[in-house]
Scaffold this motif. Structure first.
Motif, PDB file in Angstrom:
ATOM      1  N   TYR A  98      24.066  38.728  46.095  1.00 46.49           N
ATOM      2  CA  TYR A  98      25.300  38.943  45.313  1.00 46.49           C
ATOM      3  C   TYR A  98      26.123  37.655  45.214  1.00 46.49           C
ATOM      4  CZ  TYR A  98      29.900  40.649  43.989  1.00 46.49           C
ATOM      5  OH  TYR A  98      31.104  40.816  43.354  1.00 46.49           O
TER       6      TYR A  98
ATOM      7  N   VAL B  54      36.063  36.261  37.474  1.00 43.31           N
ATOM      8  CA  VAL B  54      37.289  35.662  38.018  1.00 43.31           C
ATOM      9  C   VAL B  54      37.297  34.135  37.955  1.00 43.31           C
ATOM     10  CG1 VAL B  54      38.064  37.567  39.503  1.00 43.31           C
ATOM     11  CG2 VAL B  54      36.471  35.859  40.405  1.00 43.31           C
TER      12      VAL B  54
ATOM     13  N   CYS C   7      27.008  35.596  41.719  1.00 40.91           N
ATOM     14  CA  CYS C   7      28.373  35.267  41.273  1.00 40.91           C
ATOM     15  C   CYS C   7      28.577  33.758  41.126  1.00 40.91           C
ATOM     16  CB  CYS C   7      29.403  35.816  42.247  1.00 40.91           C
ATOM     17  SG  CYS C   7      29.497  37.613  42.276  1.00 40.91           S
TER      18      CYS C   7
ATOM     19  N   GLN D  13      30.870  33.955  37.828  1.00 46.25           N
ATOM     20  CA  GLN D  13      31.257  35.115  38.634  1.00 46.25           C
ATOM     21  C   GLN D  13      30.728  36.432  38.041  1.00 46.25           C
ATOM     22  OE1 GLN D  13      32.782  35.137  41.699  1.00 46.25           O
ATOM     23  NE2 GLN D  13      32.374  32.958  41.737  1.00 46.25           N
ATOM     24  N   SER D  14      31.608  37.401  37.810  1.00 48.36           N
ATOM     25  CA  SER D  14      31.123  38.745  37.452  1.00 48.36           C
ATOM     26  C   SER D  14      30.471  38.846  36.084  1.00 48.36           C
ATOM     27  CB  SER D  14      32.276  39.740  37.524  1.00 48.36           C
ATOM     28  OG  SER D  14      32.589  39.982  38.861  1.00 48.36           O
TER      29      SER D  14
ATOM     30  N   ASN E 212      33.684  42.292  50.233  1.00 50.00           N
ATOM     31  CA  ASN E 212      32.348  42.603  49.713  1.00 50.00           C
ATOM     32  C   ASN E 212      31.406  43.028  50.832  1.00 50.00           C
ATOM     33  OD1 ASN E 212      32.768  42.181  46.923  1.00 50.00           O
ATOM     34  ND2 ASN E 212      32.780  39.971  47.257  1.00 50.00           N
TER      35      ASN E 212
ATOM     36  N   TYR F 291      41.167  33.067  45.994  1.00 42.97           N
ATOM     37  CA  TYR F 291      40.570  33.728  47.165  1.00 42.97           C
ATOM     38  C   TYR F 291      39.120  33.268  47.347  1.00 42.97           C
ATOM     39  CZ  TYR F 291      37.948  37.152  44.312  1.00 42.97           C
ATOM     40  OH  TYR F 291      37.070  37.758  43.437  1.00 42.97           O
TER      41      TYR F 291
ATOM     42  N   ASN G   7      32.401  45.565  41.939  1.00 41.08           N
ATOM     43  CA  ASN G   7      31.565  44.896  42.940  1.00 41.08           C
ATOM     44  C   ASN G   7      30.581  45.851  43.620  1.00 41.08           C
ATOM     45  OD1 ASN G   7      33.230  42.836  42.202  1.00 41.08           O
ATOM     46  ND2 ASN G   7      33.913  42.310  44.272  1.00 41.08           N
TER      47      ASN G   7
ATOM     48  N   TYR H 243      37.094  45.755  33.773  1.00 43.47           N
ATOM     49  CA  TYR H 243      37.730  46.558  34.821  1.00 43.47           C
ATOM     50  C   TYR H 243      38.836  47.437  34.261  1.00 43.47           C
ATOM     51  CZ  TYR H 243      35.181  42.850  36.974  1.00 43.47           C
ATOM     52  OH  TYR H 243      34.188  41.976  37.289  1.00 43.47           O
TER      53      TYR H 243
ATOM     54  N   GLU I 286      31.953  31.964  49.321  1.00 47.63           N
ATOM     55  CA  GLU I 286      32.155  33.424  49.241  1.00 47.63           C
ATOM     56  C   GLU I 286      31.478  34.139  50.401  1.00 47.63           C
ATOM     57  OE1 GLU I 286      31.774  34.937  44.917  1.00 47.63           O
ATOM     58  OE2 GLU I 286      32.972  36.356  46.072  1.00 47.63           O
TER      59      GLU I 286
HETATM   60  N1  GLN Z   1      32.522  37.009  43.316  1.00 50.57           N
HETATM   61  C1  GLN Z   1      33.677  37.767  42.925  1.00 50.57           C
HETATM   62  C2  GLN Z   1      33.959  38.830  43.967  1.00 50.57           C
HETATM   63  O1  GLN Z   1      33.043  39.405  44.452  1.00 50.57           O
HETATM   64  C3  GLN Z   1      33.437  38.379  41.572  1.00 50.57           C
HETATM   65  C4  GLN Z   1      34.611  39.146  41.048  1.00 50.57           C
HETATM   66  C5  GLN Z   1      34.834  39.007  39.576  1.00 50.57           C
HETATM   67  O2  GLN Z   1      34.429  38.040  38.929  1.00 50.57           O
HETATM   68  N2  GLN Z   1      35.583  39.929  39.031  1.00 50.57           N
HETATM   69  O3  GLN Z   1      35.068  39.131  44.309  1.00 50.57           O
END
Ligand code: GLN
Length: 303
Positions: free
Chosen positions: A188, A257, A192, A62-63, A164, A26, A113, A239, A157
């Motif tokens: 943000y 991710v 990421c 990323q996160s 988001n 995605y 997020n 998560y 993104e």
């Molecule tokens: N950039 C990703 C998002 O906002 C980060 C999500 C993740 O790494 N879990 O969807």
């Protein structure tokens, strides 16, 4: 402890899992990452580094980066951080909108997020024009001035991150963003897009294993802050797989991710692993298994 031999065994044992699961396509540039990558690093608090596989290749963290922004916000704002974001596991997907409505715009924790957006909003309120407090912090924590953003990932993104965007505007409607939602979103997406290798991540997280001392010997957080960041990682870092992680791995950990996961054994080591294919919950499949094998083989975990 023969970490090098342990890492070689782990790489052999996880091989059948590497490439299984789904890539986070995605985010368009992530779809092109080769599925077969696997790298892992163990870095001791004495800065000894052991590695296997694609440990030097940079990927989109990323996160995982949400750990840096949380630490920074705690440095800047102290305990008032917790007036605008909770510290309970969410039990919902990292990008869920549902809970936010029910809980009046206070995100469950800083790693989903919505929570990360609020945390970044706090940081931005301290940031003068032309400054980048997050990037400065990451470079100081990792003692590595070459760490930076992958702006093509951030741009992708920005173009596709409608969920988001919805979260940011929703937060604004509840009065839980002080800055303009687009400014927070830009920060943000950049956050990421940080691009780092397992070796670089293990160095950057060293302060969480040493009561705040960075890889470069600088005190970048207090012992109290480190205890708190690690505890939020344990309960919320992966998560709605946090329970499974505590059970199988037994270490505070943060995933992204992009397929990276970093786990901390306070007082002993940091482990960073990367393999891009993910579980249903968005955590690296092979990476999770590798961390489970690490704590099983070394008999080291916080429990
Ligand atoms: N950039 C990703 C998002 O906002 C980060 C999500 C993740 O790494 N879990 O969807």
């Amino acid at each position: 402890m023969d970490y090098q031999r342990t890492l070689r065994e782990i790489a052999d044992e996880v091989r059948p899992l590497v490439g299984r699961g789904r890539i986070a396509d995605y985010i368009p540039p992530l779809a092109d990452v080769p599925r077969g990558r696997f790298g892992m690093v163990v870095r001791t608090i004495g800065s000894e580094v052991f590695s296997v596989g694609d440990a030097e290749e940079r990927f989109s963290i990323q996160s995982i980066a949400k750990v840096f922004s949380l630490t920074l916000a705690m440095r800047l704002e102290g305990d008032t951080v917790w007036e605008r974001v909770g510290r309970e596991p969410s039990g919902t997907a990292f990008n869920s909108l549902v809970q936010l409505e029910v809980e009046h715009g206070i995100p469950r924790n800083p790693f989903i997020n919505a929570g990360a957006l609020v945390v970044l909003d706090m940081v931005l309120s301290h940031q003068a024009q032309g400054q980048d407090l997050v990037l400065d912090f990451v470079r100081r924590a990792s003692a590595n001035p070459s760490v930076g953003y992958d702006t093509s990932v951030a741009e992708a993104e920005r173009a596709t991150g409608h969920r988001n965007r919805a979260l940011a505007h929703f937060l604004k409607s509840f009065g839980n963003l002080r800055n303009d939602p687009d400014r927070v979103l830009d920060a943000y997406f950049l956050l990421c897009s940080l691009s780092m290798s397992c070796a670089e991540l293990a160095a950057a997280f060293q302060y969480l294993a040493t009561s705040g001392l960075s890889a470069g010997g600088e005190q970048v957080a207090t012992a109290r802050q480190v205890k708190r960041v690690n505890s939020v990682m344990l309960t919320c870092g992966v998560y709605d797989e946090a329970g499974d992680y505590a059970y199988r791995v037994g270490l505070p950990a943060k995933s992204g991710v992009g397929g990276g996961v970093v786990a901390v054994m306070p007082g002993r080591f940091v482990a960073a692993v990367w393999s891009p294919c993910l579980s249903e919950k968005g955590n690296s499949l092979a990476g999770t298994m590798a961390l489970e094998l690490l704590t099983t083989k070394t008999a080291l975990s916080i429990f």
